[in-house]
Design a protein around this motif. Structure first.
Motif, short mmCIF file in Angstrom:
data_model
loop_
_atom_site.label_atom_id
_atom_site.label_comp_id
_atom_site.label_asym_id
_atom_site.label_seq_id
_atom_site.Cartn_x
_atom_site.Cartn_y
_atom_site.Cartn_z
N ALA A 1 18.68 2.20 2.68
CA ALA A 1 17.50 1.39 3.00
C ALA A 1 16.42 2.21 3.71
CB ALA A 1 17.89 0.19 3.86
N LEU A 2 16.85 3.27 4.40
CA LEU A 2 15.89 4.06 5.18
C LEU A 2 14.88 4.78 4.29
CD1 LEU A 2 18.31 5.56 7.84
CD2 LEU A 2 16.72 3.65 8.12
N ASP A 3 15.24 5.02 3.05
CA ASP A 3 14.33 5.70 2.13
C ASP A 3 13.49 4.72 1.31
OD1 ASP A 3 15.09 8.28 2.83
OD2 ASP A 3 16.84 8.20 1.51
N CYS A 4 13.68 3.43 1.52
CA CYS A 4 12.89 2.42 0.79
C CYS A 4 11.46 2.40 1.31
CB CYS A 4 13.51 1.04 0.94
SG CYS A 4 15.05 0.80 0.05
N MET A 5 10.53 2.16 0.41
CA MET A 5 9.14 1.97 0.81
C MET A 5 8.95 0.50 1.16
SD MET A 5 7.79 4.98 0.54
CE MET A 5 6.04 4.59 0.71
N VAL A 6 8.21 0.25 2.23
CA VAL A 6 7.88 -1.12 2.61
C VAL A 6 6.37 -1.28 2.54
CG1 VAL A 6 9.89 -1.40 4.09
CG2 VAL A 6 7.77 -0.52 5.07
N SER A 7 5.92 -2.50 2.27
CA SER A 7 4.48 -2.75 2.18
C SER A 7 4.16 -4.11 2.76
CB SER A 7 4.02 -2.67 0.71
OG SER A 7 4.63 -3.69 -0.06
N ALA A 8 2.91 -4.26 3.17
CA ALA A 8 2.43 -5.54 3.70
C ALA A 8 0.93 -5.61 3.48
CB ALA A 8 2.76 -5.66 5.19
N ASN A 9 0.43 -6.79 3.18
CA ASN A 9 -1.01 -6.97 3.03
C ASN A 9 -1.69 -6.86 4.39
OD1 ASN A 9 -0.75 -7.39 0.26
ND2 ASN A 9 -0.52 -9.60 0.51
N VAL A 10 -2.73 -6.04 4.46
CA VAL A 10 -3.42 -5.79 5.71
C VAL A 10 -4.54 -6.81 5.92
CG1 VAL A 10 -4.76 -4.12 7.04
CG2 VAL A 10 -2.88 -3.35 5.58
N PHE A 11 -5.33 -7.05 4.87
CA PHE A 11 -6.47 -7.94 4.97
C PHE A 11 -6.22 -9.20 4.15
CE2 PHE A 11 -8.16 -3.59 5.26
CZ PHE A 11 -8.77 -3.65 6.51
N PRO A 12 -6.77 -10.34 4.58
CA PRO A 12 -6.67 -11.54 3.76
C PRO A 12 -7.55 -11.40 2.51
CG PRO A 12 -8.11 -11.93 5.64
CD PRO A 12 -7.50 -10.57 5.85
N THR A 13 -6.95 -11.55 1.35
CA THR A 13 -7.70 -11.41 0.11
C THR A 13 -8.55 -12.64 -0.14
OG1 THR A 13 -5.98 -10.01 -0.83
CG2 THR A 13 -7.52 -11.03 -2.37
N SER A 14 -9.81 -12.41 -0.46
CA SER A 14 -10.72 -13.52 -0.75
C SER A 14 -10.73 -13.80 -2.24
CB SER A 14 -12.14 -13.15 -0.28
OG SER A 14 -13.06 -14.16 -0.65
N GLY A 15 -10.37 -15.04 -2.63
CA GLY A 15 -10.36 -15.40 -4.04
C GLY A 15 -9.45 -14.48 -4.84
N ASN A 16 -9.99 -13.96 -5.92
CA ASN A 16 -9.23 -13.01 -6.74
C ASN A 16 -9.44 -11.57 -6.30
OD1 ASN A 16 -8.06 -14.99 -8.42
ND2 ASN A 16 -9.95 -15.12 -9.62
N GLY A 17 -10.06 -11.40 -5.13
CA GLY A 17 -10.20 -10.08 -4.55
C GLY A 17 -11.11 -9.15 -5.35
N PRO A 18 -11.00 -7.85 -5.11
CA PRO A 18 -11.84 -6.88 -5.82
C PRO A 18 -11.68 -6.94 -7.34
CG PRO A 18 -10.86 -5.87 -3.90
CD PRO A 18 -10.22 -7.21 -4.04
N LYS A 19 -10.49 -7.28 -7.80
CA LYS A 19 -10.29 -7.38 -9.26
C LYS A 19 -11.14 -8.51 -9.83
CE LYS A 19 -6.64 -7.40 -12.75
NZ LYS A 19 -5.17 -7.43 -12.98
N GLY A 20 -11.17 -9.65 -9.12
CA GLY A 20 -12.01 -10.75 -9.58
C GLY A 20 -13.49 -10.41 -9.51
N MET A 21 -13.89 -9.66 -8.48
CA MET A 21 -15.28 -9.23 -8.36
C MET A 21 -15.67 -8.30 -9.51
SD MET A 21 -17.20 -7.52 -5.05
CE MET A 21 -16.09 -6.10 -5.02
N ALA A 22 -14.75 -7.44 -9.89
CA ALA A 22 -15.02 -6.54 -11.01
C ALA A 22 -15.23 -7.35 -12.30
CB ALA A 22 -13.86 -5.56 -11.18
N GLU A 23 -14.41 -8.35 -12.50
CA GLU A 23 -14.57 -9.20 -13.69
C GLU A 23 -15.90 -9.95 -13.64
OE1 GLU A 23 -11.15 -11.69 -13.62
OE2 GLU A 23 -9.75 -10.10 -14.25
N GLN A 24 -16.27 -10.42 -12.46
CA GLN A 24 -17.53 -11.15 -12.30
C GLN A 24 -18.73 -10.29 -12.68
OE1 GLN A 24 -18.22 -12.42 -8.26
NE2 GLN A 24 -20.32 -13.08 -8.68
N TYR A 25 -18.69 -9.01 -12.31
CA TYR A 25 -19.83 -8.12 -12.59
C TYR A 25 -19.66 -7.32 -13.88
CZ TYR A 25 -22.12 -9.06 -8.15
OH TYR A 25 -22.79 -9.68 -7.12
N GLY A 26 -18.56 -7.55 -14.57
CA GLY A 26 -18.36 -6.87 -15.85
C GLY A 26 -18.17 -5.38 -15.73
N VAL A 27 -17.49 -4.95 -14.64
CA VAL A 27 -17.24 -3.51 -14.46
C VAL A 27 -15.73 -3.30 -14.35
CG1 VAL A 27 -19.46 -3.14 -13.34
CG2 VAL A 27 -17.45 -3.67 -11.94
N PRO A 28 -15.25 -2.10 -14.63
CA PRO A 28 -13.81 -1.85 -14.60
C PRO A 28 -13.22 -1.94 -13.18
CG PRO A 28 -14.95 -0.17 -15.90
CD PRO A 28 -16.00 -0.94 -15.16
#
Length: 284
Positions: free
Chosen positions: A206-233
């Motif tokens: 277990a000591l070699d496992c990677m752990v993760s946690a969300n740092v900021f509260p995601t707004s809506g669909n987050g940056p991915k949703g914003m990219a879709e809204q503006y039609g950019v990758p």
């Protein structure tokens, strides 16, 4: 995190053999030299032709920044727009990037936040030279950050700068479990050694496992949703990784010092997207 992305993208491309220039136009808060691995005390000089010679972090990674012109690294730059514009013009028109590589394959420009004089001047001078390949827009996933980034996307639309992609930065904290601190009932009640010793005894893998946690509260669909809204990758996310921050502090290339890290895969993915969209033409 724009400077982190700019510096580590420059490092990553340079580690793949490309000739890279990192131009720091954040005139009031220059950090690119440190992140690129250029120690304090370096200055830029004019060549025999009168052009400025950048400082080289490695033989194929050149850096240009106002910090090389300051006598004291803690000196504040208190300039109005016209003086900023004049220096950016000099950076873009009077710098000799030839070096040992006979020119650059990629010029990465690290800009300050917002849509200020630095952005306008940089875009105008590069457009005159027909040299604007596109912008990489960096954001964290919370609304406070994305609200500012939408203005930057609008700026790109109005100035006809192609947006190559949106990068989500620092959305997820990522590290090895063994690098965490543990507490029982309060931050003063540290039980890290006790818990890690128990894991070594009962479940060492277990000591070699990677752990993760969300740092900021995601707004809506987050940056991915914003990219879709503006039609950019949407170009994916870069974790908030303590080892990446350490690499930036000492100016190291993260993908070389931590090749197995998930963060390295994110940075290599960015570099692959760049080289695919903007391939370097082989000299005949």
């Amino acid at each position: 995190g724009k400077s982190t992305v700019a510096a580590q993208l420059s490092h990553t491309l340079a580690s793949q053999g490309y000739a890279v220039g990192l131009l720091d136009v954040d005139l009031c808060g220059p950090s690119a030299p440190r992140m690129a691995g250029v120690a304090e005390g370096h200055t830029i000089h004019r060549s025999g032709s009168g052009a400025w010679t950048p400082v080289y972090a490695t033989p194929n990674l050149a850096v240009m920044s106002i910090s090389f012109l300051l006598q004291d690294s803690n000196q504040a730059v208190v300039w109005r727009g016209p003086r900023k514009n004049a220096l950016i013009q000099q950076f873009l028109t009077e710098t000799d990037w030839t070096g040992d590589t006979n020119g650059l394959d990629y010029l990465i420009v690290d800009t300050p936040p917002g849509t200020s004089d630095e952005h306008i001047s940089t875009v105008q001078y590069l457009q005159k030279a027909g040299a604007v390949s596109g912008a990489i827009v960096v954001t964290t996933p919370e609304e406070v950050s994305m609200a500012d980034v939408r203005k930057e996307l609008n700026f790109c639309q109005k100035t006809k700068v192609p947006v190559l992609g949106i990068v989500e930065n620092m959305g997820t904290y990522c590290t090895k479990l063994s690098h965490l601190k543990f507490h029982k009932n309060s931050l003063d009640d540290d039980c890290t050694d006790e818990l890690l010793n128990l894991l070594r005894e009962k479940c060492p893998e277990a000591l070699d496992c990677m752990v993760s946690a969300n740092v900021f509260p995601t707004s809506g669909n987050g940056p991915k949703g914003m990219a879709e809204q503006y039609g950019v990758p949407y170009w994916g996310s870069i974790p908030l990784d303590p080892e990446l921050l350490k690499a930036c502090e000492v100016g190291a290339c993260f993908v070389e010092s931590n090749p197995q890290s998930p963060t390295s895969e994110s940075l290599n993915s960015l570099a692959r997207k760049i080289t695919k969209i903007l391939p370097v033409e082989e000299a005949e």
